[in-house]
Enzyme design. Sequence first.
Site, mmCIF file in Angstrom:
data_model
loop_
_atom_site.group_PDB
_atom_site.id
_atom_site.type_symbol
_atom_site.label_atom_id
_atom_site.label_comp_id
_atom_site.label_asym_id
_atom_site.label_seq_id
_atom_site.Cartn_x
_atom_site.Cartn_y
_atom_site.Cartn_z
ATOM 1 N N GLY A 1 0.771 -1.231 0.000
ATOM 2 C CA GLY A 1 0.000 0.000 0.000
ATOM 3 C C GLY A 1 0.804 1.284 0.000
ATOM 4 N N GLY B 1 2.774 2.324 -2.432
ATOM 5 C CA GLY B 1 2.899 2.879 -3.776
ATOM 6 C C GLY B 1 4.046 2.318 -4.584
ATOM 7 N N LYS B 2 4.461 1.072 -4.291
ATOM 8 C CA LYS B 2 5.585 0.472 -5.032
ATOM 9 C C LYS B 2 5.277 0.383 -6.529
ATOM 10 C CE LYS B 2 5.520 -3.368 -2.825
ATOM 11 N NZ LYS B 2 4.373 -3.003 -1.972
ATOM 12 N N THR B 3 4.071 -0.096 -6.845
ATOM 13 C CA THR B 3 3.731 -0.282 -8.255
ATOM 14 C C THR B 3 3.677 1.054 -8.983
ATOM 15 O OG1 THR B 3 2.492 -2.301 -7.771
ATOM 16 C CG2 THR B 3 2.010 -1.205 -9.847
ATOM 17 N N SER B 4 3.054 2.044 -8.369
ATOM 18 C CA SER B 4 2.967 3.367 -9.004
ATOM 19 C C SER B 4 4.348 3.954 -9.240
ATOM 20 C CB SER B 4 2.148 4.319 -8.127
ATOM 21 O OG SER B 4 0.826 3.868 -7.984
ATOM 22 N N ASP C 1 4.747 -9.788 -8.352
ATOM 23 C CA ASP C 1 3.599 -9.884 -7.443
ATOM 24 C C ASP C 1 2.503 -10.698 -8.116
ATOM 25 O OD1 ASP C 1 1.576 -9.578 -5.627
ATOM 26 O OD2 ASP C 1 1.755 -7.403 -5.460
ATOM 27 N N THR D 1 -7.298 1.012 -7.515
ATOM 28 C CA THR D 1 -6.492 -0.204 -7.541
ATOM 29 C C THR D 1 -6.862 -1.183 -6.435
ATOM 30 O OG1 THR D 1 -4.638 0.842 -8.666
ATOM 31 C CG2 THR D 1 -4.146 -1.103 -7.357
#
Length: 663
Positions: A97, A99-102, A124, A581
Amino acid sequence: MDVIVLGPGCSKCRTTIEMIERVAKETGIDVAITKIQNPDEIRRLGVHATPAVMIAGQIVHSAGLPSHQAVLGWLQAKPMEFLNRATRYLFFTGKGGVGKTSLSTAAALSLADAGKRVLLVSTDAASNLDEMLGIELRNTPTPVPGAPGLSVLNIDPGTAAETYRQRVLAQMDATASEQDRSTVREQLSGACTTEIASFDEFASLLSDSNDSFDHIVFDTAPTGHTLRLLSLPKAWSGFLEGNDRGASCLGPHSGLKMQEARFKAALEALSDPAQTTVVLVTRPDKGAIAEAARTAEELHELGLHHQRLVINGVFHASGHGDAVACAIEALGQQALQEMPDLLRQLPQDRVPLRAFDTVGLSALRALLGTGPAPTLAAALANEAPALQLQGLAALADELAAAGHGLIMVMGKGGVGKTTVAAALALGLVQRGKSVHLSTTDPAAHLAGTLDGAVPGLRVDRIDPKLETQRYIDKIMAAKFPGLSTQEQALLLEDLRSPCTEEVAVFHAFSRIVSEGRSAYVVLDTAPTGHSLLLMDATGAYHRQMTRAFEGQTHTRIVTPLMRLQDVAYTKIILVTLPEATPVSQAGALQDDLRRASIEPYAWVLNKSVLAAGTHDPLLAARLAGERKQMERMEGGMAKRIFVLPWMIRPPIGHIELAKLVMD
């Protein structure tokens, strides 16, 4: 810095100019402000709503008053420092949560926009890159439309495992019988095969010596799972060293020994600061920062010393009249001031909280300040919230009526599963029940969340290392005495395999599931991807047991999967945040569970700012998106919805948690 403000010279235009001048003075940044009031010139520049702000030839704002944080972001906008001298491999990791992906996607896009050939890889199992980029993820590099030079690849555990099985079967001797092949298929049906297959894909990228890509950016699963992944090169290299027999749990002809060179190359690449940078992502949140500090220490122990810190979602309230906004800012600043020295010593970048969801290329470019912010329907935020949702106390009442059973709290990392699980366990205790609260998360936080003992509540965790040793001791006690010296050596060698941990964790999970027959068990699960792998192991065990007892009508078996499918026995609670998301991922998790004939009982919408109430411009801009997600959920995604407002006082400690479930 040259700043252009476009508008008719109205009061909002003047206020915008005053805010820019004030923030510039506070930060010591020199600005030269130019006003454009000619309507034709404003339209020619592509502006359709004023006041608007243009910096370096790009529109960074249009319509309404900008927030203090937005202005600060424009004036301080610069690429993250590590992107100026980016290593070939970039790992983004952190608590769920944060914000790694963003951030990993925005970084990969920034490198591609700079003319580099970039591969963005998701490790992931519950990745949402497909929604973020608007493309279908595959297990082969797929070009991203609108982003020349950028390709994306998803290491799908199921696909990787099937490819691995076929490769192992292809290595078998042509004279092998169908029974031999069937035996190997059975050996390759467990969770350890899924793990080694996914790791094999991961290692191949690290040991790849070709120059197809200038940079490979890894968007990893939440911390606990990622630490497991990054420890595997060392674990498997140690297991294979001097072992010519391979690992029986991966098939007698797995050819694992042939991969030894690849695993060693992966380990060398990870440990080389000239090749690899680990980007620790956190938010200005006490729990997320504490986990980042633990992760930094564990990564040092693994030999990964080249680390950086990115603090995402830094927020400043626009004024002093909004209690919610001021509390959010104060908590964030306190968390940053109390940051452990280990993190303070790392090179650091900060990313402001944005008023938009990071879905689509324009939003991703705007996240790092390299593109204009998306147009927001801010007016919607002024509508009165139409909330008719019950709180956690009502959910605790429903759960208490059953008398016993298993309550599994599931969801994406960082949505607040641990908080919800702990609160529900306390709610059951309040209602006179005895409860066992446990977790399957490798990065467990239950003890810190509760911060004290509670009569009637037993708290523990499935400790992978402890469960592995317990499993090894059990196997050795049962089989060791009757084996020859050579057989004993083979057994010990097999039990050294990193796969043993996955098997041991599944056995511990099964043991806890069975406790729900006569008591309450509340299980705080690992983030979605890791939990799905555990569900895969549960399904594999069910198939194995039903085959073993097929035709034996006098024998009645009850597997863990059957208990999870029993709606009277198991209540699945899906936790999400009011953002695009997390809601999409909760829906995807629900679909996965339904395919296994497991029906979720309820959804919990956590940290609702809309339910808390705020008028801050930046937060208000986000409320329109929050309302949209609530409408999605109420439109059929969830059968039952319970809401937990954003709390001015964080629900840490059993006293604060208990307030969430009081009637």
